[in-house]
Design an enzyme around this catalytic site. Structure first.
Site, PDB file in Angstrom:
ATOM      1  N   ASN A   9       0.851  -1.188   0.000  1.00  0.00           N
ATOM      2  CA  ASN A   9       0.000   0.000   0.000  1.00  0.00           C
ATOM      3  C   ASN A   9       0.892   1.246   0.000  1.00  0.00           C
ATOM      4  O   ASN A   9       1.733   1.409   0.894  1.00  0.00           O
ATOM      5  CB  ASN A   9      -0.903  -0.014   1.233  1.00  0.00           C
ATOM      6  CG  ASN A   9      -1.910   1.114   1.227  1.00  0.00           C
ATOM      7  OD1 ASN A   9      -1.561   2.269   1.007  1.00  0.00           O
ATOM      8  ND2 ASN A   9      -3.167   0.801   1.480  1.00  0.00           N
ATOM      9  N   ASP A  11      -0.263   4.486  -0.084  1.00  0.00           N
ATOM     10  CA  ASP A  11      -1.025   5.688   0.277  1.00  0.00           C
ATOM     11  C   ASP A  11      -0.176   6.748   0.965  1.00  0.00           C
ATOM     12  O   ASP A  11      -0.341   7.947   0.730  1.00  0.00           O
ATOM     13  CB  ASP A  11      -2.181   5.328   1.215  1.00  0.00           C
ATOM     14  CG  ASP A  11      -3.298   4.575   0.520  1.00  0.00           C
ATOM     15  OD1 ASP A  11      -3.306   4.519  -0.718  1.00  0.00           O
ATOM     16  OD2 ASP A  11      -4.166   4.032   1.232  1.00  0.00           O
ATOM     17  N   HIS A  45      -5.821   3.494  -1.803  1.00  0.00           N
ATOM     18  CA  HIS A  45      -7.173   3.786  -1.313  1.00  0.00           C
ATOM     19  C   HIS A  45      -7.557   5.182  -1.789  1.00  0.00           C
ATOM     20  O   HIS A  45      -7.002   6.178  -1.324  1.00  0.00           O
ATOM     21  CB  HIS A  45      -7.201   3.710   0.214  1.00  0.00           C
ATOM     22  CG  HIS A  45      -8.567   3.876   0.803  1.00  0.00           C
ATOM     23  ND1 HIS A  45      -8.803   3.713   2.161  1.00  0.00           N
ATOM     24  CD2 HIS A  45      -9.764   4.184   0.254  1.00  0.00           C
ATOM     25  CE1 HIS A  45     -10.097   3.921   2.398  1.00  0.00           C
ATOM     26  NE2 HIS A  45     -10.685   4.217   1.253  1.00  0.00           N
ATOM     27  N   ARG A  47      -9.863   7.699  -1.230  1.00  0.00           N
ATOM     28  CA  ARG A  47     -10.886   8.081  -0.263  1.00  0.00           C
ATOM     29  C   ARG A  47     -11.774   9.185  -0.840  1.00  0.00           C
ATOM     30  O   ARG A  47     -11.357   9.939  -1.718  1.00  0.00           O
ATOM     31  CB  ARG A  47     -10.237   8.548   1.039  1.00  0.00           C
ATOM     32  CG  ARG A  47      -9.463   7.455   1.766  1.00  0.00           C
ATOM     33  CD  ARG A  47      -8.927   7.968   3.094  1.00  0.00           C
ATOM     34  NE  ARG A  47     -10.009   8.161   4.036  1.00  0.00           N
ATOM     35  CZ  ARG A  47     -10.297   7.316   5.038  1.00  0.00           C
ATOM     36  NH1 ARG A  47      -9.576   6.221   5.218  1.00  0.00           N
ATOM     37  NH2 ARG A  47     -11.290   7.568   5.855  1.00  0.00           N
ATOM     38  N   GLU A  72      -8.711   0.240  -3.279  1.00  0.00           N
ATOM     39  CA  GLU A  72      -9.612   0.252  -2.127  1.00  0.00           C
ATOM     40  C   GLU A  72     -10.545   1.445  -2.260  1.00  0.00           C
ATOM     41  O   GLU A  72     -10.107   2.549  -2.597  1.00  0.00           O
ATOM     42  CB  GLU A  72      -8.819   0.365  -0.826  1.00  0.00           C
ATOM     43  CG  GLU A  72      -7.939  -0.841  -0.545  1.00  0.00           C
ATOM     44  CD  GLU A  72      -7.167  -0.713   0.756  1.00  0.00           C
ATOM     45  OE1 GLU A  72      -6.728  -1.744   1.276  1.00  0.00           O
ATOM     46  OE2 GLU A  72      -7.001   0.428   1.246  1.00  0.00           O
ATOM     47  N   HIS A 193      -4.000  -4.801   7.593  1.00  0.00           N
ATOM     48  CA  HIS A 193      -4.263  -3.637   8.436  1.00  0.00           C
ATOM     49  C   HIS A 193      -3.439  -3.720   9.720  1.00  0.00           C
ATOM     50  O   HIS A 193      -3.628  -4.595  10.545  1.00  0.00           O
ATOM     51  CB  HIS A 193      -5.732  -3.452   8.798  1.00  0.00           C
ATOM     52  CG  HIS A 193      -6.028  -2.024   9.213  1.00  0.00           C
ATOM     53  ND1 HIS A 193      -6.137  -0.989   8.301  1.00  0.00           N
ATOM     54  CD2 HIS A 193      -6.185  -1.457  10.420  1.00  0.00           C
ATOM     55  CE1 HIS A 193      -6.375   0.148   8.935  1.00  0.00           C
ATOM     56  NE2 HIS A 193      -6.396  -0.112  10.228  1.00  0.00           N
ATOM     57  N   GLY A 215       1.190  -1.452   4.288  1.00  0.00           N
ATOM     58  CA  GLY A 215       1.655  -0.158   3.814  1.00  0.00           C
ATOM     59  C   GLY A 215       2.421   0.658   4.834  1.00  0.00           C
ATOM     60  O   GLY A 215       3.610   0.937   4.671  1.00  0.00           O
TER      61      GLY A 215
END
Length: 243
Positions: A9, A11, A45, A47, A72, A193, A215
């Site tokens: 990840n 992000d 992700h 968002r 995501e 996570h 991530g």
């Protein structure tokens, strides 16, 4: 025992960029390095508030990734539309609250079954593989099956955040049981996570886990060791857990 894949990840590369409103560091460059170091895919992700990954990142990464994109996103018409336009290889449907720092729990699939099912169907018809980010709970796993999603991603946050070894072992047992149950239902099981270099091994050792998405801890290590080494080290620990 079968191998295990690492999805990285990126992000928080975008988080650092956006903190100053600059063009650097570029998530596209980070993805290239992560792939070179052994990542089987890149997770981002998008968002609703665009706090880290931007629409521009999604478009460019879709064109440049050598592995595969795992996008995501929340279960909204806007996000489903973006996914249908971009056509990533994978979409992972996640819960989302604007006030949260990071995703706080699994998607309540059973509580919004028709909505999730409709989104899953639209994405699947477009050739996109759908994963649902859920807690290791039989009710949610059964709902994922009913939605027709081929993948789930088990939320490992409670395991990662456990303050005692006993509590962590309890959470590990829940994840192990959930992974076993989901696999028995024909689902392909991912997890992620809060996983770090210190807690990933026990999760990676679970035989049903196909891929881990990690991530924050990798990006934290990358500040000191460099991204390529940080990714390679995480991948090595995961593979070692399967021997």
């Amino acid at each position: 025992m079968s191998s295990i894949l690492l999805g990285v990840n990126i992000d928080h590369v975008a988080t650092l960029r956006n903190a100053r409103g600059t063009k650097y560091p570029d998530p596209v460059h980070a993805a290239e390095i992560a792939e070179r170091a052994g990542a089987a895919g890149i997770t981002i992700h998008l968002r609703e508030d665009r706090r880290h990954i931007k629409d521009r990142d999604v478009r460019i990464l879709r064109e440049t990734l050598q592995t595969r994109m795992n996008l995501e996103m929340a279960v909204t018409d806007e996000m489903v539309g973006i996914a249908l336009e971009t056509k990533p290889e994978f979409v992972c449907l996640v819960p989302e609250k604007r006030e949260e720092l990071t995703t706080e729990g699994g998607l309540n699939v059973s509580g919004q079954l028709e909505k999730v099912k409709a989104a899953t169907q639209k994405l699947t018809e477009a050739g996109i593989k759908v994963s649902l980010f859920i807690d290791a709970d039989k009710e949610q796993i059964d709902a994922a099956v009913e939605c027709g999603a081929p993948f789930i991603e088990l939320h490992t946050g409670a395991y990662a955040d456990a303050e005692t070894e006993e509590a962590q072992q309890d959470e590990l047992k829940k994840i192990a049981a959930g992974a076993s149950y989901a696999a028995s239902k024909g689902l392909i099981v991912n997890a992620g996570h809060g996983l770090t270099y210190h807690n990933v091994e026990a999760i990676a050792a679970l035989p049903e886990i196909y891929e881990l998405n990690i991530g924050h801890s990798i990006m934290g290590r990358a500040m000191f060791d460099g991204l390529e080494k940080a990714v390679a080290d995480m991948h090595r620990i995961m593979l070692g857990a399967r021997k």
